[in-house]
Every structure is written in C-alpha cells, then in structure tokens.
Design an enzyme around this catalytic site. Structure first.
Site, PDB file in Angstrom:
ATOM      1  N   LYS A  51       0.833  -1.202   0.000  1.00 26.60           N
ATOM      2  CA  LYS A  51       0.000   0.000   0.000  1.00 26.60           C
ATOM      3  C   LYS A  51       0.874   1.261   0.000  1.00 26.60           C
ATOM      4  CE  LYS A  51      -4.074  -2.013   2.197  1.00 26.60           C
ATOM      5  NZ  LYS A  51      -4.935  -2.028   3.391  1.00 26.60           N
ATOM      6  N   SER A  67      -1.041   0.738   5.913  1.00 26.89           N
ATOM      7  CA  SER A  67      -1.362  -0.063   7.089  1.00 26.89           C
ATOM      8  C   SER A  67      -2.365  -1.133   6.685  1.00 26.89           C
ATOM      9  CB  SER A  67      -1.944   0.816   8.197  1.00 26.89           C
ATOM     10  OG  SER A  67      -2.113   0.087   9.393  1.00 26.89           O
ATOM     11  N   ASP A  68      -2.272  -2.268   7.340  1.00 23.16           N
ATOM     12  CA  ASP A  68      -3.232  -3.330   7.077  1.00 23.16           C
ATOM     13  C   ASP A  68      -3.398  -4.161   8.341  1.00 23.16           C
ATOM     14  OD1 ASP A  68      -4.700  -4.418   4.542  1.00 23.16           O
ATOM     15  OD2 ASP A  68      -4.157  -6.161   5.738  1.00 23.16           O
ATOM     16  N   GLN A  69      -4.548  -4.801   8.447  1.00 22.25           N
ATOM     17  CA  GLN A  69      -4.838  -5.604   9.629  1.00 22.25           C
ATOM     18  C   GLN A  69      -5.390  -6.956   9.215  1.00 22.25           C
ATOM     19  OE1 GLN A  69      -8.275  -4.737  12.392  1.00 22.25           O
ATOM     20  NE2 GLN A  69      -6.550  -4.127  13.674  1.00 22.25           N
ATOM     21  N   ALA A 104      -0.194  -4.097  10.769  1.00 23.16           N
ATOM     22  CA  ALA A 104       1.112  -3.727  10.251  1.00 23.16           C
ATOM     23  C   ALA A 104       1.098  -2.288   9.772  1.00 23.16           C
ATOM     24  CB  ALA A 104       1.502  -4.656   9.113  1.00 23.16           C
TER      25      ALA A 104
END
Length: 192
Positions: A51, A67-69, A104
C-alpha cells in the site's frame, strides 16, 4: 514534507487526523488477497508495504503511510467479512475465544527510498456470544462488515469483547499511532 495515507478507510483517516498533521488520503493500488501459505503477520506486513509503495510514482517526494490488519483465529486468517453471512460466521467462530489482530504499518519515504515497517499484535478475548446477540450487533453496527473479523471495537463491538491486550489501542482500530510517531520522527517530522 507531504504526508499521504494510502488508504480509503475512514477509520484510518480519523486516527491519523488525531496527530494534527496535514495529510491526503489516497486509494492504494493493492490486491489484498493473502498468498498461499502466508502467515497473518506476513500478510499484514506485505499489504502495508505494498500500500505504501504503490503510490511512490504518483507522490515521489512524499512520506507514504500504508497499514493493514489481519485477524487470526485458530491459525485461520479473518479479513473483512463483506457480507452479513460472513460476519455472522466469523463472530460465531470467535465467540468465547482469543483472536490475534496483526496490524502492520509501513512508512515509505519516496524521496530517499527508505522503508520503515512495524507490526502490533493485539490480543482480543471475545465474550461468549449467542446468535441473537450477534444478529443484534450486526443490525446496529453496519460498519462491522468493513472491519477485520467484523469486530468494530470502537463502536458497539466493545460489547462483544471481554478483554484487550495491546501496546497501542489505536492499532486495533487500524493504525498504530505510537509507532507511526516514531517513524515520522525518524524522517524528520515532529508531531509535537
């Protein structure tokens, strides 16, 4: 330095706005499908990195935030449910269990090519939930379909949760602000 959040998530925009820094939010170029055999941690880190770096050509002199979850339950990754049926299934499976939320963060400096990465793990212990409670929650919390595991902790989803263990409560909402402040400082951006 220009700050760009590589996200369409209003939750991440709201979190980043808490730092009172000017920024733009732009949709990243990213396929969020986990790769075969990829761990939840690796998926979250890879997606945050992709991203952030996906916008480098459009914003060559910016600091790009990705950011990612990914939620992990019994070694199975849970993403965003996308439908009521999927949300019901996820919440039923999480009932009475502890779920790990890997959030993250990646900060990419387009001017220097420097990439910083971090991961926050939040342990969320869910209450034992009845089908009626799950349906009542989903009827009143439509944003749950856009949250990993369908558990929107900052809303009515707080009633689903028995306990949260985390080094940064913002991470569970989708953006580890404590670590981001450190990363921004490393790039010469002081929040205070």
């Amino acid at each position: 330095m220009r700050l760009v959040l590589a996200s369409t998530s209003r939750f991440r925009r709201e979190l980043l706005s808490r730092l009172a820094l000017p920024f733009e939010a732009v949709a990243p170029l990213c396929d969020e499908t986990p790769l075969p055999g990829e761990s939840a941690l690796d998926t979250a880190l890879r997606l945050a990195r992709v991203k952030a770096t996906s916008l480098a050509d459009r914003y060559p002199d910016a600091l790009l935030i990705g950011s990612d979850q990914v939620a992990l339950l019994d070694d199975e990754q849970l993403g965003k449910p996308g439908s009521l049926d999927n949300a019901r299934a996820m919440l039923s499976a999480m009932s009475g269990k502890t779920v790990l939320f890997h959030t993250a963060l990646a900060l990419y400096n387009g001017a220097t090519g420097r990439l910083q990465e971090a991961n926050d793990v939040t342990r969320v212990t869910m209450r034992v939930l009845t089908p009626a409670q799950i349906d009542a929650y989903l009827a009143r919390e439509p944003d749950a379909l856009h949250c990993a595991g369908a558990a929107k902790s900052e809303g009515l989803g707080g009633a689903l949760i028995e306990r949260i263990e985390s080094t940064d409560p913002n991470a569970l909402i989708g953006l580890p602000l404590f670590e981001l402040v450190t990363m921004l400082k490393n790039e010469g951006v002081e929040v205070l």
